[in-house]
Scaffold this motif. Structure first.
Motif, PDB file in Angstrom:
ATOM      1  N   GLU A   1     -31.802   4.055  36.590  1.00 32.04           N
ATOM      2  CA  GLU A   1     -33.020   3.861  35.810  1.00 32.04           C
ATOM      3  C   GLU A   1     -34.286   4.205  36.590  1.00 32.04           C
ATOM      4  OE1 GLU A   1     -33.230  -0.162  34.613  1.00 32.04           O
ATOM      5  OE2 GLU A   1     -33.218  -0.985  36.655  1.00 32.04           O
ATOM      6  N   ASP A   2     -34.201   4.242  37.929  1.00 32.53           N
ATOM      7  CA  ASP A   2     -35.373   4.612  38.716  1.00 32.53           C
ATOM      8  C   ASP A   2     -35.597   6.120  38.721  1.00 32.53           C
ATOM      9  OD1 ASP A   2     -32.986   4.885  40.124  1.00 32.53           O
ATOM     10  OD2 ASP A   2     -33.980   4.754  42.077  1.00 32.53           O
ATOM     11  N   LEU A   3     -34.631   6.890  38.211  1.00 28.69           N
ATOM     12  CA  LEU A   3     -34.746   8.350  38.181  1.00 28.69           C
ATOM     13  C   LEU A   3     -34.753   8.914  36.764  1.00 28.69           C
ATOM     14  CD1 LEU A   3     -32.237   9.226  41.046  1.00 28.69           C
ATOM     15  CD2 LEU A   3     -34.720   9.269  41.182  1.00 28.69           C
TER      16      LEU A   3
ATOM     17  N   LYS B   1     -32.853  14.103  39.926  1.00 25.56           N
ATOM     18  CA  LYS B   1     -33.851  14.409  40.958  1.00 25.56           C
ATOM     19  C   LYS B   1     -34.346  15.838  40.830  1.00 25.56           C
ATOM     20  CE  LYS B   1     -32.740  11.167  44.686  1.00 25.56           C
ATOM     21  NZ  LYS B   1     -32.278  11.036  46.100  1.00 25.56           N
TER      22      LYS B   1
END
Length: 240
Positions: free
Chosen positions: A156-158, A122
């Protein structure tokens, strides 16, 4: 831009020379607004600079004839330094964080480690995941490979797999890259902090307004105090 200034007559010029010895007789002059003045004698160029209270700066010494421009050299140096500082301020360096796991890690420790990886991604940082094998675990590399693939799928979304899993002695490593650039991640963090601060301030103002309204309502509904009765047993001159 090659600038070699020297002070002459209260303004800055450059030493225009051929073969590093002979001064050139003429230059191609560019005006302060970028307009092309044309080829003029060096004496005329210096005179125009002095009349305009500007500096004659050599901007293309290898051209034939050399190209000079009329400008405020002090202002130019200041603006150049400002742009360089702004560029360094906005420059973002890629940081590689490292997270170490064991192939037989329990669920609680795995969740903790995954939380750190999520925080790093992030923030826009790369993460190097290292699986450390000990003893007989070295003969079961598939355990480390499956753990790395599991972690990569969970985040995997980051992030994405930038460097596939590979064996490195007793360890197995995999590198995850963030989906967002460092600058974008930092901007989002700042925006989130600003949003949280604004929400806290709004909540504080709402609490203060509610307290004020409660006090005002209490003052309206409060029973007025009874006036003190004058004692009949006391001398009137003794009462306040």
């Amino acid at each position: 831009m090659d600038l070699h200034p020297r002070t002459s007559g209260g303004f800055i010029t450059t030493e225009l020379r051929v073969n590093d010895r002979i001064r050139v007789p003429e230059v191609r002059l560019v005006g302060p607004a970028g307009e092309q003045v044309g080829i003029v004698r060096i004496e005329d160029a210096l005179r125009l600079a002095e009349e305009a209270d500007l500096d004659l700066v050599e901007v293309a010494p290898t051209a034939r004839p050399p190209v000079c421009r009329l400008m405020d050299y002090g202002k130019f140096k200041y603006e150049t330094a400002q742009k360089a500082r702004e560029s360094r301020r906005n420059q973002t360096n890629t940081v590689i964080k490292e997270m170490k796991l064991r192939p037989k890690i329990d669920q609680h420790d795995y969740d903790t480690k995954k939380g750190h990886v999520v925080r790093f991604l992030k923030a826009g940082d790369k993460v190097k995941i290292t699986i450390m094998f000990r003893g007989r675990e070295q003969h079961r590399p598939e355990l480390g490979y499956r753990l790395l693939q599991r972690l990569a799928a969970d985040v995997e979304d980051l992030g994405f797999i930038e460097s596939n899993a590979r064996q490195d002695g007793r360890n197995m490593t995999l590198v995850l890259g963030p989906l967002k650039k460092k600058s974008e991640a930092q901007a989002e963090v700042k925006a989130e902090k600003a949003k949280s601060t604004a929400e806290r301030e709004a909540e504080k103002e709402a609490d203060e307004a509610a307290d004020k309204a409660h006090r005002e309502e209490h003052q309206k509904t409060a029973t007025p105090k009874k006036p003190r009765r004058r004692s009949e047993n006391l001398d009137p001159d003794m009462e306040a």
